[in-house]
Design an enzyme around this catalytic site. Sequence first.
Site, PDB file in Angstrom:
ATOM      1  N   ASP A   1      36.443  38.545  34.618  1.00 21.06           N
ATOM      2  CA  ASP A   1      37.922  38.620  35.069  1.00 21.06           C
ATOM      3  C   ASP A   1      38.519  37.874  36.196  1.00 21.06           C
ATOM      4  O   ASP A   1      39.942  37.856  36.986  1.00 21.06           O
ATOM      5  CB  ASP A   1      38.208  40.224  34.805  1.00 21.06           C
TER       6      ASP A   1
ATOM      7  N   GLY B   1      42.620  42.920  32.751  1.00 23.23           N
ATOM      8  CA  GLY B   1      41.784  42.522  34.423  1.00 23.23           C
ATOM      9  C   GLY B   1      42.993  43.538  35.301  1.00 23.23           C
ATOM     10  O   GLY B   1      42.615  42.638  36.285  1.00 23.23           O
TER      11      GLY B   1
ATOM     12  N   SER C   1      42.282  45.987  36.923  1.00 25.20           N
ATOM     13  CA  SER C   1      41.409  45.964  37.444  1.00 25.20           C
ATOM     14  C   SER C   1      40.589  44.804  39.112  1.00 25.20           C
ATOM     15  O   SER C   1      40.490  44.569  39.857  1.00 25.20           O
ATOM     16  CB  SER C   1      39.470  46.622  37.530  1.00 25.20           C
TER      17      SER C   1
END
Lengths: 381, 381
Positions: free
Chosen positions: B197, B137, B139
């Site tokens: 996320d 996660g 990003s």
Amino acid sequence: MWTRSLVLSAPGKVILHGEHAVVHGKVALATALNLRTFLRMTPRQDGRVSLQLPNLGSRRSWEAPELRPLLAAVPPSAEQVEKLKEFAGGDNGREAVQTVAAATFLYLYLSVASKCGVMPAVDILVWSELPTGAGLGSSAAYSVCLAAALLSLCGAISYPLQEGQEVARWTTEELDVVNRLAFKGEQVIHGNPSGVDNAVSTWGGALRYISGKISALKRVPTLRILLTNTKVPRSTKVLVAGVKAKLLKFPTIMEPILTSIGAISRECEGILEAMTGEPSQEDYSRLEDLVDINQHLLNGIGVGHALLDRVCEVTSSHGLHSKLTGAGGGGCAITLLRPEAIRDLTHCGFECWETVIGAPGVSAHALPCLRAEVQKALQGS
Amino acid sequence: MWTRSLVLSAPGKVILHGEHAVVHGKVALATALNLRTFLRMTPRQDGRVSLQLPNLGSRRSWEAPELRPLLAAVPPSAEQVEKLKEFAGGDNGREAVQTVAAATFLYLYLSVASKCGVMPAVDILVWSELPTGAGLGSSAAYSVCLAAALLSLCGAISYPLQEGQEVARWTTEELDVVNRLAFKGEQVIHGNPSGVDNAVSTWGGALRYISGKISALKRVPTLRILLTNTKVPRSTKVLVAGVKAKLLKFPTIMEPILTSIGAISRECEGILEAMTGEPSQEDYSRLEDLVDINQHLLNGIGVGHALLDRVCEVTSSHGLHSKLTGAGGGGCAITLLRPEAIRDLTHCGFECWETVIGAPGVSAHALPCLRAEVQKALQGS
């Protein structure tokens, strides 16, 4: 009563898909192997009954009259099986494979004797190409051979081999009688067998099994399979109990896995039945997918083994796809062979047999027409 | 408009269970990691906007007015995202991670600018403890940091850190605004992200996700996890498409496997929520069963990798249980750590982090209270 020597054989089996799931009501596909168990039976004149099992290094004989008090053991209850094992035990332990084999023979002999009202004196020799305890149905092939021989001996079924024939098979009705008796032999050996192994060994070809119902596949395709024995011993009972415990612990997780395994069997059945002749590249690719998925699911339900994974890894490095067959936890793996592939796993320390599935079921043979190796084995010592 | 330098951070995530199955309507459990992405934002006086990403070796700056024509790119369509990437591309390719990171920043910057009617001049530096492309996660943590910083900058949300505080968090309502904007950033990066996320990175703790509905677990247990990066690069898109293709090819086989994975998530959720304090031996044993089963199922749906199997094998030889996390096909594995165990996988050439799950979500920090390493990274060059 039969007075000549007779020779017959019955095949082992592999489960293509559905092991374990079959215990919980899902479809399994089993197929006969071209690895067989052979039996030679010769009448004697001295009133003795003898059993030679060269694979187990076992040779036993009894006076027919001393067996008479055991006739009450038909049909077998747990208690009566114990009694037979005790009688058959000899120097070996009660659970020794030799003891169980002798008890099974005695059980089948007594069943037929009580049905026919005579206790024939015979020499029986059983020799097998099948390894024992590897999930290849060696016990069922043993039971089927004994059942067919003893039933032929006392005339409950014919002995189908005609003068000049190399090989012959029984009628459907006779095979049914053989299968039912062989199943009882399997009960002596395994307690609560599914009946798949003796059915495959009796009928040959490929069978579909679900909830006690066994039916033959319409088409038995040409499919070469590499059988690899990890030689890891395991207990089917313990493995089956382990899956049951997991199912009770995690029902919502385990039930769909078993459903998926059942669906793999159905999918495989569909592919095999739709095949005309040699499998196409597309057939192979789908069959390989099913093998891979099922192997992972069998690991998921806890019946894998590191050495089975190793077989998958080694075969995968050659572009081949493998799964465990039978109870798992060791035992054998099957690998789909594409026709263009010739490979060897023996350098990993495994035993391998290249086999063809869908072999014929229990068959009567003319001894001189059998392979020299088999003839030699059936001479006895 | 904010005039001081501000510092904030957002956590990465791991998926405990439910990866891939979540795409097909099953439950997934995700939890925040104590590996975080940090952002420092400092207002400038020269009308420029600059972005430093030391992890990617990237440093870009633009004149605020030259960004004005791009305002039309809000909200992002596929075409507009392409336009932003082209603008941000510079010397790198259009799909280079630096390009995508810059395009995401520009998109979020322009979103906030269009909402607030100003184009603030700022220096932004983002530094992360999270590896990129490993399914942790990174990003989303990047998007959440940018969203929180830019929304605070233009006053759309507060900046919660009071004088003398070490760390502070936003209100539930503000976090909701941050999460929604961060999701749009994720869309620029991933096309069609699930939203898990950014939600985990925003809210922290542990979340349950099903069919777009995200809810926090009532209890976030203390559970130590070893994270191991196989360093095998893979494409989430390709892996997700592979599962979909298999589902279309073998629906009756694949659907129950996904159902089982969903049931694993639910079972895990039940165990975690029932835990009071440290997990018991029985809790560990059940959680380990779930990890093992799911790893096999993920292999079954085709998202495994030989090196992930290797991690499982190595950890298993130490009595530990592992599964892939995220897209699979490489990337990271998680290993449940029992408190008594201290181990090391680094000698196998893997990168390992011992982590604690259920870390706090996006947080504002007083720079002097952060670890020296983080302070140094946020100085920039």
